[in-house]
Design a protein around this motif. Structure first.
Motif, PDB file in Angstrom:
ATOM      1  N   CYS A  90     -69.612  -7.528 -13.869  1.00  0.00           N
ATOM      2  CA  CYS A  90     -69.390  -8.829 -13.242  1.00  0.00           C
ATOM      3  C   CYS A  90     -68.249  -9.620 -13.871  1.00  0.00           C
ATOM      4  O   CYS A  90     -67.940 -10.730 -13.423  1.00  0.00           O
ATOM      5  CB  CYS A  90     -70.681  -9.642 -13.296  1.00  0.00           C
ATOM      6  N   ASN A 150     -64.679  -6.253  -9.488  1.00  0.00           N
ATOM      7  CA  ASN A 150     -63.584  -6.942  -8.802  1.00  0.00           C
ATOM      8  C   ASN A 150     -62.395  -6.018  -8.581  1.00  0.00           C
ATOM      9  O   ASN A 150     -61.664  -6.148  -7.587  1.00  0.00           O
ATOM     10  CB  ASN A 150     -63.125  -8.155  -9.620  1.00  0.00           C
ATOM     11  N   ARG A 177     -62.861  -4.113  -5.373  1.00  0.00           N
ATOM     12  CA  ARG A 177     -62.696  -4.981  -4.214  1.00  0.00           C
ATOM     13  C   ARG A 177     -61.235  -5.345  -3.980  1.00  0.00           C
ATOM     14  O   ARG A 177     -60.748  -5.321  -2.856  1.00  0.00           O
ATOM     15  CB  ARG A 177     -63.527  -6.252  -4.407  1.00  0.00           C
ATOM     16  N   ARG A 208     -72.635  -6.328  -3.029  1.00  0.00           N
ATOM     17  CA  ARG A 208     -72.115  -7.155  -1.933  1.00  0.00           C
ATOM     18  C   ARG A 208     -71.351  -8.383  -2.423  1.00  0.00           C
ATOM     19  O   ARG A 208     -70.750  -9.101  -1.624  1.00  0.00           O
ATOM     20  CB  ARG A 208     -73.263  -7.581  -1.016  1.00  0.00           C
ATOM     21  N   GLY A 209     -71.382  -8.645  -3.713  1.00  0.00           N
ATOM     22  CA  GLY A 209     -70.644  -9.777  -4.254  1.00  0.00           C
ATOM     23  C   GLY A 209     -71.389 -11.090  -4.178  1.00  0.00           C
ATOM     24  O   GLY A 209     -70.789 -12.159  -4.321  1.00  0.00           O
ATOM     25  N   CYS A 219     -72.430 -11.157  -8.292  1.00  0.00           N
ATOM     26  CA  CYS A 219     -71.600 -10.502  -9.304  1.00  0.00           C
ATOM     27  C   CYS A 219     -70.135 -10.490  -8.881  1.00  0.00           C
ATOM     28  O   CYS A 219     -69.808 -10.062  -7.767  1.00  0.00           O
ATOM     29  CB  CYS A 219     -72.104  -9.068  -9.520  1.00  0.00           C
ATOM     30  N   GLY A 220     -69.248 -10.970  -9.771  1.00  0.00           N
ATOM     31  CA  GLY A 220     -67.832 -10.984  -9.438  1.00  0.00           C
ATOM     32  C   GLY A 220     -67.550 -11.967  -8.327  1.00  0.00           C
ATOM     33  O   GLY A 220     -68.253 -12.959  -8.133  1.00  0.00           O
ATOM     34  N   LYS A 221     -66.530 -11.682  -7.543  1.00  0.00           N
ATOM     35  CA  LYS A 221     -66.150 -12.577  -6.448  1.00  0.00           C
ATOM     36  C   LYS A 221     -65.551 -11.784  -5.298  1.00  0.00           C
ATOM     37  O   LYS A 221     -65.190 -10.611  -5.448  1.00  0.00           O
ATOM     38  CB  LYS A 221     -65.153 -13.622  -6.942  1.00  0.00           C
ATOM     39  N   ILE A 222     -65.464 -12.427  -4.157  1.00  0.00           N
ATOM     40  CA  ILE A 222     -64.839 -11.859  -2.963  1.00  0.00           C
ATOM     41  C   ILE A 222     -63.753 -12.817  -2.505  1.00  0.00           C
ATOM     42  O   ILE A 222     -64.039 -13.979  -2.183  1.00  0.00           O
ATOM     43  CB  ILE A 222     -65.855 -11.650  -1.827  1.00  0.00           C
ATOM     44  N   TRP A 254     -59.875  -8.900   0.194  1.00  0.00           N
ATOM     45  CA  TRP A 254     -60.615  -7.943  -0.631  1.00  0.00           C
ATOM     46  C   TRP A 254     -61.672  -7.247   0.240  1.00  0.00           C
ATOM     47  O   TRP A 254     -62.052  -7.748   1.301  1.00  0.00           O
ATOM     48  CB  TRP A 254     -61.290  -8.633  -1.805  1.00  0.00           C
ATOM     49  N   LYS A 266     -65.439  -5.935   0.864  1.00  0.00           N
ATOM     50  CA  LYS A 266     -66.826  -6.194   0.483  1.00  0.00           C
ATOM     51  C   LYS A 266     -67.660  -4.930   0.625  1.00  0.00           C
ATOM     52  O   LYS A 266     -67.531  -4.199   1.615  1.00  0.00           O
ATOM     53  CB  LYS A 266     -67.403  -7.306   1.365  1.00  0.00           C
TER      54      LYS A 266
END
Length: 282
Positions: A66, A75, A78, A108-109, A112-115, A119, A121
């Motif tokens: 993450c 990330n 993505r 799916r974000g 955890c992490g980001k979208i 990017w 998914k």
């Protein structure tokens, strides 16, 4: 389909404590960097997909996954438009199952992490046994093959004009089935698949696949039937206009582009005429 086995053949229950999600992503990122680097050297590109199947709660920290960056950061996948398709075999132990339930939101974000815009998914299929997990992947695999859902109801399905590739999936034992064309004639059967049907019975995951290649796609439109019928929940049908299979090479329609400007500039509006032309030129 035999492809299903490849995605789940390693997804078996194991009582050992080692389920290391972070180390898995470190290894995956390393391999993808090598493949992407080689593709650039070769002057090629492709759409990358990673199948991530797990059957347990992680025994290592997921913090590196993450993190904004790093050799395990989700990330990175993505941002590099690598589609992660996850498969979770829910652990039998309730406490492990509760921890493993975070796998879907992580991929799916959601947690955890980001979208960010542009990017890719990820998505996750969850199941309690291998057969159900494989069944969940059927639609994803069909999409990868550029096939669309024909909405079969267990005994029939509607086919669009010029369809040259149909794939029928069932979880019921198929020993005496028949597939009939819209005119009622038998196209192929379990006893006589002929040259235009390919049957694969994957006993490991309990799924039977029948790939159908109409001899005249231009006349394929209409309601096809399969008998005996099966429960609609155990029946999926997909179809497409094109296929890499040799059996449809000489019958499939082609997309023909005309009336376009070769001087079109990237990022600016361009117009063209697209026509779907059958094998007979119509």
């Amino acid at each position: 389909d035999g492809d299903l086995t490849k995605f789940v053949e390693r997804a078996v229950y194991d009582d050992s404590p080692g389920t290391q999600w972070t180390n898995g992503l470190i290894s995956a990122q390393d391999q993808f960097k090598k493949k992407i680097g080689q593709a650039k050297l070769d002057g090629t590109s492709s759409c990358s997909i990673m199948f991530w199947i797990t059957d347990g709660a992680p025994t290592d920290s997921t913090a590196p996954i993450c993190a904004p960056s790093g050799n395990a950061s989700i990330n990175w996948f993505r941002e590099n438009n690598i589609l992660i398709l996850g498969g979770l075999l829910t652990p039998r132990d309730p406490s492990e199952a509760a921890i493993a339930s975070g796998f879907g939101p992580l991929v799916r974000g959601e947690t955890c992490g980001k979208i960010e815009d542009g990017w890719t998914k990820g998505e996750v299929i969850e199941a309690n046994d291998i057969s159900d997990l494989a069944w969940g992947f059927v639609g994803l695999i069909a999409s990868i093959k550029n096939l669309i859902n024909l909405n079969g109801n267990g005994s029939s399905f509607n086919v669009d004009p010029s369809t040259s590739h149909i794939e029928i999936y069932t979880r019921k034992d198929a020993n005496n089935w028949e597939i009939k064309k819209p005119d009622g004639t038998v196209f192929c059967s379990a006893a006589n698949p002929g040259s235009r049907c390919i049957v694969k019975n994957d006993s490991d995951v309990g799924i039977v696949t029948v790939a159908v290649f109409p001899d005249k796609p231009i006349d394929a439109a209409g309601t096809w039937t399969i008998s005996p019928g099966v429960n609609s929940e155990d029946f999926l049908v997909y179809g497409g206009l094109s296929s890499a299979n040799e059996k449809s090479r000489n019958t499939k329609p082609n997309l023909v582009i005309s009336q376009f400007s070769p001087e079109a500039e990237e990022g600016k509006k361009a117009t063209f005429l697209a026509s779907l032309v059958n094998a007979d030129g119509s």
